[in-house]
Design an enzyme around this catalytic site. Structure first.
Site, PDB file in Angstrom:
ATOM      1  N   LYS A 178       0.843  -1.198   0.000  1.00 48.97           N
ATOM      2  CA  LYS A 178       0.000   0.000   0.000  1.00 48.97           C
ATOM      3  C   LYS A 178       0.879   1.249   0.000  1.00 48.97           C
ATOM      4  O   LYS A 178       1.917   1.293   0.665  1.00 48.97           O
ATOM      5  CB  LYS A 178      -0.915  -0.024   1.228  1.00 48.97           C
ATOM      6  N   SER A 188      -9.722   2.595   2.970  1.00 51.81           N
ATOM      7  CA  SER A 188      -8.788   3.268   2.094  1.00 51.81           C
ATOM      8  C   SER A 188      -7.873   2.313   1.324  1.00 51.81           C
ATOM      9  O   SER A 188      -7.240   2.706   0.353  1.00 51.81           O
ATOM     10  CB  SER A 188      -7.916   4.224   2.924  1.00 51.81           C
ATOM     11  N   SER A 240     -10.355   0.280   7.250  1.00 53.15           N
ATOM     12  CA  SER A 240      -9.770   0.386   5.913  1.00 53.15           C
ATOM     13  C   SER A 240      -9.108  -0.871   5.381  1.00 53.15           C
ATOM     14  O   SER A 240      -8.658  -0.897   4.241  1.00 53.15           O
ATOM     15  CB  SER A 240      -8.755   1.540   5.874  1.00 53.15           C
TER      16      SER A 240
END
Length: 493
Positions: free
Chosen positions: A78, A156, A180
Site C-alpha cells: 500500500k 482506504s 480500511s
C-alpha cells in the site's frame, strides 16, 4: 503449473519449497497480470526491475535451504508504507516526488524475509476515505462487476483489495484506522485482518490517526492471512506503541476447532434500515459457527451508537496534528509563489494545492475540535466515550465470550460516485460496524461468506480478544470452511 498469479501464499510457498515453481516464475506471472489490468488502476508505482532482482535473490535463498514463510512470494505494498527509493505518496499530491531514504518496519520485515515487492498500491489520500475516490491517482476499481457500472473496491486500502481479488499479486499490505482493511476486503471477496493495536509497528507508515492506525495483511484466504501477519508483526523500539510481545506461529494456532467457544452477537449492531441480505448473512454465519460446535450468545455493547461520532472527532483531531508537517519546505509538492509572498503564503498555497477536499475537510474538523473553547466539549468528551466503548468489550470478554460476530459492512460494494455526490456523512456510515474495533484497539477480521442478489461478495467480521490473533484466525478459519466461499470475479478488464 499455469496461472501462477492465482495461487495463494500457502499454495505458492509449498510449491516453491517442493521445487515445482520458482519465485521468478511467480513474479513474472504477476507482472504480466498487472500489465493487463491497467483498467483497475490498482498499482500506481510499478517496480518490475526491483521485483525480478528480489525474485532471483529469493530463489537463491530457497536453493540454499534458507526459506522463511514469505520467501519468494510476490506481494503489493500500500502506498502508505514508506519504501526505500520507491515513490511513497500516501495517495496525495503533497508528497509528489517523495522518495524515502528508509524502509517502513513492516515492509522491511516482509522484504527481509524474502518477499518480492511488485509495486505500490492505490489508496484514499492519507487513508481518508471508504471508496478510494480521494486518491490523487484516480480511483481504483473493483474487479467485481455486475452491470456497466464501475464499483468501488472500498477504502482506504482499495488498491490492495482490488489487486488481491484480481490475482495481480498473491497478497498485499493494508492499513486500518476505522475499517480500511476490513471494509475493502468485504467488498472484494478477500480476507483482511486488523491486528491488535501495537502488534505491527507503525514506524515508516505515513500517519493518519496515530492512536488508531494499524497495519495488516489482505489475502486470498485465512491461512494466507496467518502466514503474512506473522512476518509483519514484531516488537519495534522505533515505535513507542509497539508491544514487546513474542509473535506466535499464527498458522499453527489456526486449527479451526471452535467446539465450546462462545461467540457473541451484539444486539446494538442490528440497526434500523439494515438491508435484509446483510441481516440474513449475519444469521447464516451464526448458524455456521453453531454447526461447527460454537455456542452462540446474545451480548450487549451499549456504547456502540456513540462510536462513529466519537471516531470522527478523534481521528480528524489526530490527523490535523499529523498533517501539519506537510508544508512544502523539505520534501514533496511546493506551490509556485508570487512576488512578495512569504512563508505564510507558501504554507497556504502549498496545502491548498497539495491536500484534496476530503483531507482538507478532516483537517479543518480536527483543528476545530482541538481549538480553545471546544477541546473539552468535543475531543475530551470523545476520548471518554472511547474509554466506555473499550470497557464494553472488556466486560463481554470477561464474561467468557471468545469472539464477536458482526456484519463487516452495511452493504455490498456501491457504485463509484454514488456516495461522493451526496452528504459526506453517508460515506462515513460505511465504517459503522468497524470503527469500534479501532477505538478499542482490538483485532478484527473480515471473511467472505456469500454473494448478494446482484452477485457481489459480502463479508462477516469476527472480533477477538486483545493479543489473541491466533484464536481469532482459528475462528475465522472455521467460518471460512463452513461458508465455502470460492467465487471469483469474472475477468472484464
Amino acid at each position: 503449473m499455469t496461472d501462477l498469479n492465482t495461487l495463494g501464499l500457502a499454495e505458492a510457498r509449498d510449491a516453491l519449497r517442493a521445487g515445482s515453481t520458482t519465485s521468478k516464475e511467480l513474479t513474472e506471472a504477476c507482472l504480466k497480470a498487472i500489465e493487463g489490468a491497467g483498467a483497475l488502476n490498482a498499482f500506481v508505482h510499478h517496480t518490475p526491475e526491483i521485483a525480478m532482482e528480489q525474485a532471483a535473490a529469493a530463489d537463491a535463498r530457497i536453493a540454499e535451504g534458507d526459506a522463511p514463510a514469505m520467501c519468494g512470494l510476490p506481494i503489493g505494498i500500500k502506498d502508505l508504507f514508506c519504501t526505500k527509493g520507491v515513490p511513497s505518496q500516501a495517495g496525495s499530491r503533497i508528497l509528489e516526488g517523495f522518495l524515502p531514504e528508509y524502509e517502513s518496519t513492516v515492509s522491511g520485515n516482509l522484504l527481509g524475509s524474502g518477499a518480492v515487492m511488485l509495486g505500490k498500491l492505490n489508496m484514499d489520500e492519507f487513508a481518508m476515505g471508504s471508496s478510494n475516490e480521494t486518491s490523487v491517482y484516480g480511483n481504483a476499481i473493483n474487479p467485481w462487476k455486475v452491470d456497466e457500472r464501475q464499483l468501488t473496491p472500498g477504502g482506504s486500502s482499495g488498491g490492495s483489495a482490488a489487486a488481491v481479488a484480481a490475482d495481480l499479486c498473491l497478497a498485499a499490505t493494508g492499513t486500518d484506522t476505522g475499517g480500511s482493511i476490513r471494509q475493502p476486503a468485504a467488498f472484494t471477496g478477500t480476507v483482511g485482518i486488523k491486528p491488535t493495536y501495537g502488534r505491527c509497528s507503525r514506524w515508516g507508515v505515513v500517519a493518519f490517526a496515530s492512536s488508531l492506525d494499524q497495519a495488516g495483511p489482505m489475502t486470498k484466504s485465512v491461512r494466507d492471512a496467518a502466514i503474512m501477519l506473522e512476518t509483519m508483526c514484531g516488537y519495534d523500539p522505533k515505535d513507542s506503541t509497539s508491544a514487546d510481545l513474542a509473535v506466535p506461529n499464527f498458522e499453527a494456532l489456526m486449527t479451526g476447532n471452535i467446539r465450546g467457544k462462545k461467540i457473541g452477537l451484539p444486539k446494538e449492531y442490528r440497526m434500523d434500515g439494515m438491508p435484509a441480505e446483510i441481516d440474513k448473512l449475519w444469521a447464516d454465519g451464526a448458524d455456521m459457527l453453531r454447526d461447527a460446535g460454537a455456542e452462540i450468545v446474545d451480548i450487549s455493547l451499549p456504547h456502540t451508537k456513540y462510536a462513529l461520532p466519537a471516531y470522527y472527532v478523534i481521528a480528524p483531531a489526530e490527523a490535523s496534528s499529523n498533517l501539519a508537517r506537510y508544508d512544502g519546505v523539505r520534501y514533496g509538492h511546493r506551490a509556485t509563489l508570487d512576488a512578495g509572498d512569504g512563508i505564510t503564503e507558501m504554507y497556504e498555497k502549498t496545502r491548498a494545492e497539495g491536500f484534496g477536499p476530503e483531507v482538507q475537510r478532516r483537517v479543518m474538523i480536527g483543528t476545530y475540535v482541538l481549538s480553545a473553547g471546544f477541546y473539552d466539549a468535543y475531543y475530551n468528551r470523545a476520548r471518554r466515550v472511547r474509554t466506555l466503548i473499550k470497557k464494553d468489550f472488556e466486560d463481554v470478554f470477561a464474561a467468557g465470550v471468545d469472539a464477536i460476530l458482526t456484519p463487516a459492512t452495511p452493504s455490498s460494494a456501491f457504485g463509484l460516485g454514488e456516495m461522493t455526490d451526496v452528504d459526506p456523512v453517508q460515506m462515513y456510515l460505511n465504517d459503522v460496524f468497524t470503527v469500534t474495533v479501532n477505538m478499542a484497539g482490538l483485532p478484527g477480521i473480515s471473511v467472505p461468506v456469500g454473494l448478494d442478489s446482484k452477485g457481489l461478495p459480502m463479508g462477516l467480521q469476527l472480533i477477538g480478544r486483545p493479543w489473541e490473533e491466533g484464536d481469532l484466525l482459528s475462528s475465522a478459519y472455521a467460518l471460512e470452511k463452513a461458508a465455502g466461499f470460492i467465487a471469483k470475479p469474472t475477468k472484464w478488464w
